[in-house]
Scaffold this motif. Structure first.
Motif, PDB file in Angstrom:
ATOM      1  N   ALA A  52       0.845  -1.196   0.000  1.00 49.31           N
ATOM      2  CA  ALA A  52       0.000   0.000   0.000  1.00 49.31           C
ATOM      3  C   ALA A  52       0.878   1.242   0.000  1.00 49.31           C
ATOM      4  O   ALA A  52       1.813   1.346   0.798  1.00 49.31           O
ATOM      5  N   GLN A  53       0.567   2.146  -0.915  1.00 50.71           N
ATOM      6  CA  GLN A  53       1.248   3.433  -0.904  1.00 50.71           C
ATOM      7  C   GLN A  53       0.712   4.219   0.275  1.00 50.71           C
ATOM      8  O   GLN A  53      -0.505   4.275   0.490  1.00 50.71           O
ATOM      9  N   LEU A  54       1.614   4.816   1.059  1.00 49.18           N
ATOM     10  CA  LEU A  54       1.182   5.523   2.266  1.00 49.18           C
ATOM     11  C   LEU A  54       2.129   6.664   2.577  1.00 49.18           C
ATOM     12  O   LEU A  54       3.329   6.457   2.745  1.00 49.18           O
ATOM     13  N   THR A  57       1.800  11.686   6.383  1.00 47.58           N
ATOM     14  CA  THR A  57       1.424  13.086   6.594  1.00 47.58           C
ATOM     15  C   THR A  57       0.180  13.471   5.791  1.00 47.58           C
ATOM     16  O   THR A  57      -0.219  14.630   5.802  1.00 47.58           O
ATOM     17  N   ASP A  58      -0.431  12.507   5.127  1.00 48.89           N
ATOM     18  CA  ASP A  58      -1.592  12.768   4.269  1.00 48.89           C
ATOM     19  C   ASP A  58      -2.765  11.896   4.724  1.00 48.89           C
ATOM     20  O   ASP A  58      -2.753  10.676   4.542  1.00 48.89           O
ATOM     21  N   GLN A  59      -3.777  12.532   5.300  1.00 47.19           N
ATOM     22  CA  GLN A  59      -4.907  11.800   5.867  1.00 47.19           C
ATOM     23  C   GLN A  59      -5.614  10.931   4.839  1.00 47.19           C
ATOM     24  O   GLN A  59      -6.004   9.799   5.131  1.00 47.19           O
ATOM     25  N   ALA A  60      -5.780  11.441   3.615  1.00 48.81           N
ATOM     26  CA  ALA A  60      -6.443  10.651   2.568  1.00 48.81           C
ATOM     27  C   ALA A  60      -5.621   9.398   2.239  1.00 48.81           C
ATOM     28  O   ALA A  60      -6.189   8.316   2.038  1.00 48.81           O
ATOM     29  N   GLN A  64      -6.948   5.550   2.629  1.00 47.86           N
ATOM     30  CA  GLN A  64      -6.931   4.636   1.481  1.00 47.86           C
ATOM     31  C   GLN A  64      -6.197   3.343   1.828  1.00 47.86           C
ATOM     32  O   GLN A  64      -6.653   2.256   1.473  1.00 47.86           O
ATOM     33  N   ALA A  65      -5.059   3.464   2.501  1.00 50.46           N
ATOM     34  CA  ALA A  65      -4.292   2.269   2.874  1.00 50.46           C
ATOM     35  C   ALA A  65      -5.082   1.397   3.848  1.00 50.46           C
ATOM     36  O   ALA A  65      -5.144   0.172   3.691  1.00 50.46           O
ATOM     37  N   VAL A  66      -5.699   2.011   4.844  1.00 48.00           N
ATOM     38  CA  VAL A  66      -6.491   1.257   5.826  1.00 48.00           C
ATOM     39  C   VAL A  66      -7.676   0.584   5.137  1.00 48.00           C
ATOM     40  O   VAL A  66      -7.952  -0.604   5.372  1.00 48.00           O
ATOM     41  N   ASN A  67      -8.358   1.317   4.271  1.00 49.47           N
ATOM     42  CA  ASN A  67      -9.502   0.731   3.552  1.00 49.47           C
ATOM     43  C   ASN A  67      -9.072  -0.463   2.702  1.00 49.47           C
ATOM     44  O   ASN A  67      -9.809  -1.452   2.603  1.00 49.47           O
ATOM     45  N   LYS A  68      -7.894  -0.379   2.099  1.00 48.36           N
ATOM     46  CA  LYS A  68      -7.376  -1.471   1.273  1.00 48.36           C
ATOM     47  C   LYS A  68      -7.184  -2.736   2.111  1.00 48.36           C
ATOM     48  O   LYS A  68      -7.523  -3.838   1.688  1.00 48.36           O
ATOM     49  N   VAL A  69      -6.671  -2.563   3.320  1.00 51.69           N
ATOM     50  CA  VAL A  69      -6.460  -3.703   4.222  1.00 51.69           C
ATOM     51  C   VAL A  69      -7.792  -4.306   4.651  1.00 51.69           C
ATOM     52  O   VAL A  69      -7.979  -5.526   4.617  1.00 51.69           O
ATOM     53  N   THR A 114      -2.212   5.945  13.903  1.00 49.13           N
ATOM     54  CA  THR A 114      -2.790   5.321  15.098  1.00 49.13           C
ATOM     55  C   THR A 114      -4.267   5.698  15.226  1.00 49.13           C
ATOM     56  O   THR A 114      -5.115   4.844  15.503  1.00 49.13           O
ATOM     57  N   HIS A 115      -4.572   6.952  14.992  1.00 48.23           N
ATOM     58  CA  HIS A 115      -5.957   7.438  15.075  1.00 48.23           C
ATOM     59  C   HIS A 115      -6.865   6.711  14.078  1.00 48.23           C
ATOM     60  O   HIS A 115      -8.029   6.451  14.373  1.00 48.23           O
ATOM     61  N   ALA A 116      -6.328   6.377  12.917  1.00 48.57           N
ATOM     62  CA  ALA A 116      -7.131   5.687  11.895  1.00 48.57           C
ATOM     63  C   ALA A 116      -7.351   4.213  12.220  1.00 48.57           C
ATOM     64  O   ALA A 116      -8.387   3.646  11.879  1.00 48.57           O
ATOM     65  N   ILE A 117      -6.383   3.583  12.882  1.00 45.46           N
ATOM     66  CA  ILE A 117      -6.438   2.132  13.107  1.00 45.46           C
ATOM     67  C   ILE A 117      -6.970   1.764  14.488  1.00 45.46           C
ATOM     68  O   ILE A 117      -7.658   0.747  14.651  1.00 45.46           O
ATOM     69  N   LEU A 118      -6.711   2.570  15.479  1.00 50.72           N
ATOM     70  CA  LEU A 118      -7.121   2.237  16.848  1.00 50.72           C
ATOM     71  C   LEU A 118      -8.622   1.961  16.994  1.00 50.72           C
ATOM     72  O   LEU A 118      -8.993   0.986  17.667  1.00 50.72           O
ATOM     73  N   PRO A 119      -9.507   2.721  16.368  1.00 55.03           N
ATOM     74  CA  PRO A 119     -10.939   2.391  16.504  1.00 55.03           C
ATOM     75  C   PRO A 119     -11.282   0.994  15.981  1.00 55.03           C
ATOM     76  O   PRO A 119     -12.168   0.324  16.531  1.00 55.03           O
ATOM     77  N   LEU A 120     -10.589   0.547  14.951  1.00 52.97           N
ATOM     78  CA  LEU A 120     -10.818  -0.804  14.422  1.00 52.97           C
ATOM     79  C   LEU A 120     -10.401  -1.857  15.448  1.00 52.97           C
ATOM     80  O   LEU A 120     -11.068  -2.879  15.613  1.00 52.97           O
ATOM     81  N   MET A 121      -9.298  -1.602  16.136  1.00 50.72           N
ATOM     82  CA  MET A 121      -8.827  -2.521  17.175  1.00 50.72           C
ATOM     83  C   MET A 121      -9.766  -2.510  18.381  1.00 50.72           C
ATOM     84  O   MET A 121     -10.079  -3.557  18.941  1.00 50.72           O
ATOM     85  N   ARG A 122     -10.207  -1.330  18.761  1.00 48.60           N
ATOM     86  CA  ARG A 122     -11.139  -1.228  19.895  1.00 48.60           C
ATOM     87  C   ARG A 122     -12.435  -1.981  19.609  1.00 48.60           C
ATOM     88  O   ARG A 122     -12.985  -2.651  20.485  1.00 48.60           O
ATOM     89  N   LYS A 123     -12.924  -1.873  18.380  1.00 45.62           N
ATOM     90  CA  LYS A 123     -14.159  -2.552  17.993  1.00 45.62           C
ATOM     91  C   LYS A 123     -14.026  -4.069  18.143  1.00 45.62           C
ATOM     92  O   LYS A 123     -14.973  -4.750  18.537  1.00 45.62           O
ATOM     93  N   ARG A 124     -12.835  -4.597  17.851  1.00 49.46           N
ATOM     94  CA  ARG A 124     -12.586  -6.040  17.968  1.00 49.46           C
ATOM     95  C   ARG A 124     -12.096  -6.434  19.366  1.00 49.46           C
ATOM     96  O   ARG A 124     -11.909  -7.603  19.653  1.00 49.46           O
TER      97      ARG A 124
END
Length: 145
Positions: A52-54, A57-60, A64-69, A114-124
């Motif tokens: 994944a291209q990441l 410093t770019d929120q978009a 995109q990378a998180v959505n791809k995973v 971390t902000h983008a991924i942590l909610p996914l971890m909390r949900k699980r």
């Protein structure tokens, strides 16, 4: 034991690259990321690696990378915040724009991923976050002025 999904930033060189190679050897599922995904093409075609291209410093780019995973594997078990770079110089000699860019990458980039991924971890109710830093700044900082 079930394979874990590892999301690793900054895998084009150094520790990030070595970690991807080690996790592949352990048959884990790896999301290898880099600002320039061509630099990590060596893992292209490996079914256990998602490239994944990441740009941290770019929120978009992060989203995109998180959505791809999530589309491919449905979750992330481990986040390794490894992307970063160093800047060495005394305060009065340092270029403020360069230092700000370093902080955008090393601090705010780590925070944003971390902000983008942590909610996914909390949900699980599951997950680990590893933040990698360098001793080079400490070792370099101990020199005499």
């Amino acid at each position: 034991m079930a394979q874990k999904v590892w999301f690793i930033t900054g895998t084009s060189t150094g520790f990030g690259k070595s970690l991807v190679d080690e996790l592949i050897a352990q048959n884990e599922l790896v999301v290898a990321t880099a600002r320039n995904s061509q630099k990590i093409d060596q893992w292209q075609g490996n079914p256990n690696v998602l490239i994944a291209q990441l740009d941290v410093t770019d929120q978009a780019s992060i989203q995109q990378a998180v959505n791809k995973v999530i589309s491919k594997w449905g979750h992330i078990d481990n986040l390794v915040n490894n992307a970063g770079w160093g800047y060495f110089g005394s305060v009065e000699e340092s270029n403020e724009d360069d230092v700000r860019q370093m902080m955008e990458t090393n601090f705010w980039g780590t925070s944003a991923v971390t902000h983008a991924i942590l909610p996914l971890m909390r949900k699980r109710h599951s997950g680990h976050i590893f933040n990698i830093t360098s001793m080079a700044g400490i070792v370099k900082g101990t020199r005499k002025m």
